[in-house]
Design an enzyme around this catalytic site. Structure first.
Site, PDB file in Angstrom:
ATOM      1  N   ASP A  67       0.559  14.185  15.659  1.00 60.41           N
ATOM      2  CA  ASP A  67       0.579  14.255  14.194  1.00 60.41           C
ATOM      3  C   ASP A  67      -0.846  14.249  13.646  1.00 60.41           C
ATOM      4  O   ASP A  67      -1.167  13.517  12.705  1.00 60.41           O
ATOM      5  CB  ASP A  67       1.388  13.091  13.627  1.00 60.41           C
ATOM      6  CG  ASP A  67       1.810  13.311  12.168  1.00 60.41           C
ATOM      7  OD1 ASP A  67       1.682  14.457  11.689  1.00 60.41           O
ATOM      8  OD2 ASP A  67       2.247  12.354  11.526  1.00 60.41           O
TER       9      ASP A  67
ATOM     10  N   LEU B  92       0.819  -1.212   0.000  1.00 64.48           N
ATOM     11  CA  LEU B  92       0.000   0.000   0.000  1.00 64.48           C
ATOM     12  C   LEU B  92       0.851   1.258   0.000  1.00 64.48           C
ATOM     13  O   LEU B  92       0.488   2.262  -0.605  1.00 64.48           O
ATOM     14  CB  LEU B  92      -0.937   0.010   1.218  1.00 64.48           C
ATOM     15  CG  LEU B  92      -1.954  -1.132   1.305  1.00 64.48           C
ATOM     16  CD1 LEU B  92      -2.708  -1.058   2.621  1.00 64.48           C
ATOM     17  CD2 LEU B  92      -2.923  -1.057   0.135  1.00 64.48           C
TER      18      LEU B  92
ATOM     19  N   ALA C 173       9.787   1.973   7.094  1.00 62.35           N
ATOM     20  CA  ALA C 173       8.787   0.907   7.177  1.00 62.35           C
ATOM     21  C   ALA C 173       7.943   0.926   5.904  1.00 62.35           C
ATOM     22  O   ALA C 173       7.933   1.904   5.160  1.00 62.35           O
ATOM     23  CB  ALA C 173       7.899   1.088   8.409  1.00 62.35           C
TER      24      ALA C 173
ATOM     25  N   GLY D 218       7.702   3.720   2.994  1.00 62.97           N
ATOM     26  CA  GLY D 218       8.281   4.897   3.621  1.00 62.97           C
ATOM     27  C   GLY D 218       9.768   4.747   3.850  1.00 62.97           C
ATOM     28  O   GLY D 218      10.414   3.834   3.345  1.00 62.97           O
TER      29      GLY D 218
END
Length: 449
Positions: free
Chosen positions: A155, A23, A29, A26
């Site tokens: 965040d 999906l 990860a 990064g």
């Protein structure tokens, strides 16, 4: 010379989970779509967040990863993405999370902006209320000893608010959250700025202060963006963004969207007050304030949101569930052209077989590539800011995008242009006034090869 980092090979399984597709990828990860199959036809799709192999021995990052699992596993609320399990297999650490079938709020706002549209006020109210409920629950969660866990998300931003196709709103990614029992103080402690500056509270930027009211400021920035369709504080540079967050007073959202009622302006004003003591003390105050607006609609706001998501992100049905595997989604093709008419023609030509993502500039195209890697790019030669050839060249310098097929559309095709295109890695150059069958056949041939 250090070789460029390549995306790791997709595993067939991790533990008891069949891996369907990647999906997102990064820095440290990757996020995978997994599938758990049981007896009597039981099937459950999950998200598997896996530490990249090259960081498996990074003790500080693994500690942060474990903390994310520890914190989120204690949060059982309908507006927070749930943790299924945290596991390690063969040195691979992975976190299994609830799968939300739908886009992020960030992706939704992006698609609306491309169309010159905004969310309706009832939709904004629905998303705001559900997000505020999730935040309030996290902020006031107690530990097993009866003491507050003092969780701060840190965040709160559109990319971390997920919208399901059923109109359900979920707060995601507590990866940098701070809590009383966090194991790795260097990752969650004071003095470490983490998050996105455009959504960060001024007291956090200036003094490192952080509590639930900091999350509410971030929530206010998101609320302003939903109401206006525009980013509140994003500047031309990081320094400019910080300067805007810490010094600039925003105009009322109603000055940019006449549909915004004055009471909503007041809610945003309170959330964005630079003095934390003047902000609402908890998320439920926002829930009550929005409830007082009495925005009753028929159909209900959640159904309005469902219709918006379905329109912006058409559903591509999987094959029947009794098949041994799940069919991958349609190949994702990014079409880059300043002409809305030409983009519409390409979409009409390719839409039956491909998931077409539109972009009008090279920067928009690169933003669309930050998540899932596209299967191909179809791009106009002349663009504002950067040419199609420059976009292709920048992709070839990025290990994630180096092998993505690139088709260039040009008004005047010359041998010199074709030679230049080959040098930067263009697979095919086609006339801008293309034959739809030629474009589809060229794209199919390139993808099959």
């Amino acid at each position: 010379m250090v070789p460029p980092m390549q995306e790791p090979e997709l595993p067939e399984r991790l533990g008891k989970y069949q891996i369907i597709r990647r999906l997102a990828y990064g820095g440290m990860a990757e996020v995978l779509l997994g599938r758990l199959a049981g007896t009597d036809g039981f099937i459950k799709e999950v998200v598997v967040k896996r530490v990249l192999p090259q960081y498996a021995s990074n003790s500080e990052f693994i500690a942060m990863f474990r903390d994310e699992a520890r914190i989120t596993s204690r949060l059982h609320h309908g507006n927070i993405v749930q943790v299924v399990e945290f596991a390690e297999e063969g040195g691979q650490h992975y976190l299994v999370l609830e799968y939300v079938d739908g886009p992020s709020l960030g992706a939704t706002l992006y698609e609306l902006r491309k169309r010159g549209e905004r969310l309706s006020i009832p939709e904004v109210a629905h998303i705001a209320v559900e997000t505020a409920r999730g935040l309030d629950y996290a902020h006031h969660k107690l530990g097993e000893d009866g003491r507050p866990l003092l969780i701060v998300h840190r965040d709160v931003s559109p990319s971390n608010i997920l919208l399901s196709r059923e109109g359900v709103v979920k707060l995601a990614d507590f990866g940098i959250a701070r809590a009383r029992e966090r194991l790795s103080p260097t990752q969650g402690g004071a003095g470490t700025l983490k998050g996105k500056f455009a959504y960060m509270a001024p007291e956090t930027i200036l003094r490192g202060r952080l509590d639930a009211r900091s999350d509410l400021f971030s929530f206010g920035v998101v609320l302003f963006e939903m109401l206006t369709g525009k980013s509140a504080f994003t500047g031309e540079t990081e320094a400019h963004t910080i300067q805007r967050v810490t010094t600039e007073d925003l105009p009322p959202a109603s000055s940019q969207n006449r549909a915004v009622p004055p009471e909503f302006d007041e809610i945003v004003r309170r959330l964005l007050d630079r003095d934390p003591d003047n902000r609402p003390s908890r998320g439920l105050e926002i829930v009550d304030a929005i409830a007082n607006l009495r925005l009753h609609t028929s159909p209900p706001p959640s159904e309005l949101l469902m219709e918006t998501i379905t329109r912006l992100f058409p559903i591509h049905r999987h094959e029947a569930r009794d098949r041994a595997t799940v069919r991958p989604a349609k190949p994702r093709v990014i079409v880059v052209d300043e002409s809305r008419t030409l983009r519409a023609l390409v979409r009409a030509s390719l839409g039956q077989r491909y998931n077409v993502i539109e972009a009008s500039t090279g920067d928009e195209a690169r933003a669309a590539m930050r998540g899932a890697v596209p299967d191909a790019v179809v791009c106009q030669r002349t663009l504002q800011g950067m040419s199609g050839l420059e976009l292709c060249h920048s992709m070839r310098e990025n290990p994630r995008l180096a092998d993505v097929p690139f088709i260039l559309l040009a008004s005047d095709i010359t041998p010199e242009l074709e030679a230049e295109a080959r040098v930067v890695g263009v697979q095919a150059v086609l006339p801008k006034r293309f034959d739809p069958r030629q474009l589809e056949a060229t794209l199919q041939k390139i993808l099959e090869s």
